[in-house]
Design an enzyme around this catalytic site. Structure first.
Site, PDB file in Angstrom:
ATOM      1  N   GLY A 119       0.837  -1.213   0.000  1.00  0.00           N
ATOM      2  CA  GLY A 119       0.000   0.000   0.000  1.00  0.00           C
ATOM      3  C   GLY A 119       0.862   1.248   0.000  1.00  0.00           C
ATOM      4  N   THR A 140       7.262  -5.844   5.253  1.00  0.00           N
ATOM      5  CA  THR A 140       6.067  -6.570   5.660  1.00  0.00           C
ATOM      6  C   THR A 140       6.482  -7.895   6.291  1.00  0.00           C
ATOM      7  OG1 THR A 140       4.247  -7.962   4.861  1.00  0.00           O
ATOM      8  CG2 THR A 140       5.810  -7.279   3.200  1.00  0.00           C
ATOM      9  N   ILE A 141       5.832  -8.241   7.391  1.00  0.00           N
ATOM     10  CA  ILE A 141       6.139  -9.551   7.956  1.00  0.00           C
ATOM     11  C   ILE A 141       5.585 -10.660   7.063  1.00  0.00           C
ATOM     12  CG2 ILE A 141       6.248  -8.789  10.370  1.00  0.00           C
ATOM     13  CD1 ILE A 141       3.484 -10.279  10.711  1.00  0.00           C
ATOM     14  N   ASP A 142       4.605 -10.307   6.190  1.00  0.00           N
ATOM     15  CA  ASP A 142       3.957 -11.328   5.358  1.00  0.00           C
ATOM     16  C   ASP A 142       4.864 -11.834   4.225  1.00  0.00           C
ATOM     17  OD1 ASP A 142       1.808 -10.863   6.942  1.00  0.00           O
ATOM     18  OD2 ASP A 142       0.513 -10.019   5.392  1.00  0.00           O
ATOM     19  N   MET A 184      -0.703 -14.560  10.878  1.00  0.00           N
ATOM     20  CA  MET A 184      -0.922 -13.523   9.866  1.00  0.00           C
ATOM     21  C   MET A 184      -0.579 -14.037   8.477  1.00  0.00           C
ATOM     22  SD  MET A 184      -0.039  -9.910  11.669  1.00  0.00           S
ATOM     23  CE  MET A 184      -1.252  -9.158  12.755  1.00  0.00           C
ATOM     24  N   GLY A 185      -1.039 -13.318   7.483  1.00  0.00           N
ATOM     25  CA  GLY A 185      -0.838 -13.705   6.084  1.00  0.00           C
ATOM     26  C   GLY A 185      -2.166 -13.568   5.356  1.00  0.00           C
ATOM     27  N   ARG A 186      -2.389 -12.370   4.819  1.00  0.00           N
ATOM     28  CA  ARG A 186      -3.680 -12.088   4.158  1.00  0.00           C
ATOM     29  C   ARG A 186      -3.772 -12.801   2.822  1.00  0.00           C
ATOM     30  NH1 ARG A 186      -2.553  -6.337   5.393  1.00  0.00           N
ATOM     31  NH2 ARG A 186      -1.517  -6.560   3.392  1.00  0.00           N
ATOM     32  N   GLU A 237      -4.495 -16.251   8.208  1.00  0.00           N
ATOM     33  CA  GLU A 237      -5.757 -15.489   8.327  1.00  0.00           C
ATOM     34  C   GLU A 237      -6.508 -15.350   6.990  1.00  0.00           C
ATOM     35  OE1 GLU A 237      -4.522 -11.612   9.737  1.00  0.00           O
ATOM     36  OE2 GLU A 237      -3.149 -11.383   8.064  1.00  0.00           O
ATOM     37  N   HIS A 288      -1.005  -9.712  16.686  1.00  0.00           N
ATOM     38  CA  HIS A 288       0.070  -8.730  16.527  1.00  0.00           C
ATOM     39  C   HIS A 288       1.335  -9.058  17.316  1.00  0.00           C
ATOM     40  CE1 HIS A 288      -3.454  -6.831  14.903  1.00  0.00           C
ATOM     41  NE2 HIS A 288      -2.663  -5.997  14.261  1.00  0.00           N
TER      42      HIS A 288
END
Ligand code: F6P
Length: 364
Positions: A119, A140-142, A184-186, A237, A288
């Site tokens: 973003g 990003t951690i992702d 996490m991980g969109r 997630e 988080h």
């Protein structure tokens, strides 16, 4: 004196301070450069009165070990979509990018280094097209940015999840329970995949591989077949069910740069119970915790390399580029390439094969 402004945007990530420190340390080797930190991404300039700070070597001393970011961050309120609350309580957004460019000129900013994820780098790209001298640093951690092999913060998050799995294994085996660990991980299942392998999970559910609940149920049964057993399930997630699609999408706040997910662990537990799994199931949502804490050594090194490279790009006047790691080099790529496609786990990749070779069930 020339001035480079540094800002951190989007969700925080272990290693942001190491990048800031590296920029300041490298800039201090040049006689004519001053580093300015903009508080809470571009908000620091857009706010009245503005919130900016001089970052010198004293200010960044000792911060390489610190999680978070000393200059704050936000994933709301970008210059192109500044959230405004209307009189009826609803929200809308306005474009304040021209005002931002004007304010940076007034402040005498010669260059900007924007440390942020997808973003934030989309914002960098449009600002560059508006004439801003801007460099991007991926964060990003992702680990889901395609231009770079790794982003700093990812390995720290994997370490955090792995340590959590290690702890949950002891309680799961004592109680013969099924544990679902939501991580996490969109869009990308990198954190789930790496931590499943490192933590010895039995099931790994990632957005790239839609799961069939019956396959997960079978795996659980196989774990209890010959003994009392226990089962560790890691779920990202952004998980996708083969019958219901995305299972955990939740509404975003106004002006948020990204869509949001959450609660997939509990949704999966309900699905398993509805499918007839009778074992005791517990859910742990790591949330988080994965973004916090001190970066591990690997991430400190990568973040330091990114920071030094970013300032050197400023010196070269190579604007409109994002720093990236392409083993073994630290390179830069134009914003267009940086924000193209997300970096996803290929279901045919070596690590997925390794995981399957270890008996990890993906539900496909
Ligand atoms: O981009 C990293 C990330 O950790 C995602 O995996 C997660 O969905 C998101 O940030 C959550 O961000 P926040 O709660 O700060 O909006």
């Amino acid at each position: 004196m020339k001035r480079v402004m540094v800002l951190t945007g989007g969700g925080d990530c272990p290693g942001l301070n190491a990048v800031i420190r590296a920029i300041v340390k490298r800039a201090s080797q040049e006689k004519d450069w001053e580093v300015i930190g903009c508080i809470d991404s571009f908000n620091g300039v857009l706010k009245e009165p503005n919130e900016i700070v001089v970052l010198d070597e004293k200010r960044v001393s000792g911060i390489i070990v610190k999680g978070g970011t000393i200059i704050g961050t936000t994933n709301r309120g970008g210059p192109f979509a500044w959230p405004i609350k209307n009189s009826d309580g609803s929200w809308s957004t306005v474009d304040r990018s021209d005002e931002l460019v004007r304010k940076l000129q007034i402040l005498g900013i010669d260059a900007v280094i924007n440390i942020g994820g997808d973003g934030s780098q989309r914002i960098s790209k449009i600002l560059f097209e508006k004439g801003m001298n801007i460099i991007g640093v991926p964060k990003t951690i992702d680990n889901d940015l395609s231009a770079t092999d790794f982003t700093f913060g990812f390995q720290t998050a994997v370490q955090t999840v792995t340590e959590a799995i290690d702890k949950l294994v002891t309680t799961a085996s004592s109680h013969n329970r099924v544990f679902i660990i939501e991580v996490m991980g969109r869009d990308a299942g990198w954190i789930a995949l790496y931590s499943s392998v490192a933590g010895g999970a039995d099931v790994c559910i990632i957005p790239e591989v839609p799961y069939d609940i019956e396959k997960i149920k079978d795996k659980i049964e196989s774990r209890y077949k010959n003994s009392k057993g226990f089962c560790i399930i890691v779920i990202a997630e952004g998980a996708i069910s083969s019958t219901q699609g995305r299972i955990g999408e939740i509404p975003t706040e106004p002006g948020n740069q990204n869509f949001k997910f959450g609660g997939v662990g509990y949704i999966l537990m309900k699905e398993l119970q509805d499918a007839g799994v009778e074992n005791d199931i517990r859910v742990t949502v790591l949330g988080h915790v994965q973004r916090g804490g001190s970066p591990i050594a690997y991430d400190r090194v990568l973040a330091s390399e990114f920071g030094v490279k970013a300032f050197e790009l400023v010196l070269e006047g190579k604007f409109g580029e994002m720093v990236a790691y392409r083993h073994p080099e630290i390179i830069s790529v134009p914003f267009d390439k940086a924000i193209g496609k997300p970096h996803l786990v290929s279901p045919k990749s070596r690590l997925v094969k390794t995981a399957k070779g270890l008996g990890i069930e993906f539900g496909d």
